[in-house]
Motif scaffolding. Sequence first.
Motif, mmCIF file in Angstrom:
data_model
loop_
_atom_site.group_PDB
_atom_site.id
_atom_site.type_symbol
_atom_site.label_atom_id
_atom_site.label_comp_id
_atom_site.label_asym_id
_atom_site.label_seq_id
_atom_site.Cartn_x
_atom_site.Cartn_y
_atom_site.Cartn_z
ATOM 1 N N GLN A 31 0.971 -5.926 4.968
ATOM 2 C CA GLN A 31 0.617 -4.584 5.006
ATOM 3 C C GLN A 31 -0.952 -4.458 4.573
ATOM 4 N N PHE A 62 5.619 3.561 -1.280
ATOM 5 C CA PHE A 62 4.410 3.917 -0.506
ATOM 6 C C PHE A 62 3.024 4.010 -1.163
ATOM 7 N N GLN A 116 9.305 -7.629 7.881
ATOM 8 C CA GLN A 116 7.934 -7.055 7.572
ATOM 9 C C GLN A 116 6.821 -7.941 7.915
ATOM 10 N N SER A 160 3.290 0.117 0.649
ATOM 11 C CA SER A 160 2.657 0.684 2.084
ATOM 12 C C SER A 160 3.077 2.016 2.449
ATOM 13 N N HIS A 161 2.041 2.453 2.996
ATOM 14 C CA HIS A 161 2.115 3.807 3.580
ATOM 15 C C HIS A 161 1.658 3.855 5.108
ATOM 16 N N ALA A 162 2.262 3.054 5.964
ATOM 17 C CA ALA A 162 2.141 2.956 7.279
ATOM 18 C C ALA A 162 3.008 3.623 8.027
ATOM 19 N N CYS A 169 6.959 4.937 7.117
ATOM 20 C CA CYS A 169 7.065 3.993 5.983
ATOM 21 C C CYS A 169 8.176 4.001 5.377
#
Length: 396
Positions: free
Chosen positions: A18, A340, A15, A344-346, A349
């Motif tokens: 973020q 999320f 990862q 992270s909410h990318a 996700c």
Amino acid sequence: MVRKLREAAVGGVYQTKQGDLSGRTQAEVWFECALGACEDAGITLGDIDGLIMDGPEGVGIRSLLPAAALGYDLLGKPFRFHASSSIGASAAAAGINLAVYAVSTGLADAVLIDNAVAGRPEGLASANRDEAVAAMAKMSGPYEYVYGTTRVSDYAVLARRHMFEYGTTSEQLAEVAVAQRHGATMHALSFNGHRGEITIDDVVNSRMIADPLHMLDCCAINQGGGAIVVTTADTVRANKRHRAIGLLGYGEGHSHIDVNAAPSLAFFEAARLAAETAFTFAGVSPDEIDVAGIGDHFTINVLFGLEAAGFCKPGEGGQFVENGALKVGGRLPTNTAGGFLSFSHAGACGAFTLIELVEQLRGTAGERQVNDAKLGYLSGSGGAMQNNFSAILGEV
């Protein structure tokens, strides 16, 4: 001649930090994640012969084209397998089933699941707020968004119905956000961890976005990347880098298109079907799960996920999450990296939820580590609970 099925396992994960990656290209971040996951697996990019990617930002096989201009070389040999899931932001996580299928049947030897959002993409992840809001509005059902609904208002309706039918409170929803922010503070790559812990009062006193969902009940939109490599369990064991974490059970459930067509707005049979199928194939029960990862675009999602999986009865999700039950050390540690809401909410996700469960089951989650974690439950949804998947993970 019928080939004998092979055992598959997660070989590597990776990862990025973020947050704001607008200064980097999407292809650059995509390949950083691919390289990192391969290194973690003890293989090279040239060993990858399968690719899975799908998600809101449309990253996938097209990433190879701009990447070629950057001088990356992944095509040491042609891909033998390419597929994608269709479970919205959970598509990358649901791709674990496709990756295991490819490896176990011999269609591929090493499959990459890669999610990356960076640069200045259009649509939901746009740097332009008005463009992002407009794109989000159209994510609602085709017969509903014309009336001004958004994904937030979709889930606000579901949350309000859950409150009406079962007496769920805003304070109970806030328990989810508080527990997940706690996990994010222990993860150096998280989007919100540096902001520190939050309280139930912080959540319920934050700005109302769509009644009854407050700002801290809702995920933010950010950028970031993550990747998973699935290969044979024999390869993982031979490399002696990690425990061989594999897929023990998997299931899906798909139902309505528009929210108004759902048979119930407070319990989703399709989500229950996905969970029941996964538990049946794995031969385990919810009581045996040590750690969970449940897609959490909004706090209400986690209650739906807990109830659908049978961790508690329909309507009891609010009581279940009280008193820090979802924190590390709680009754059912859930989304221990922040989910999320806080990790992270990318893009797609759900990839981050999958990676966190792998790290927990490997025993490499550091400060967030759940004691003696052997079985993990993974689930996610697309849209407003229209598409659902569930998976049971453990050492193979």
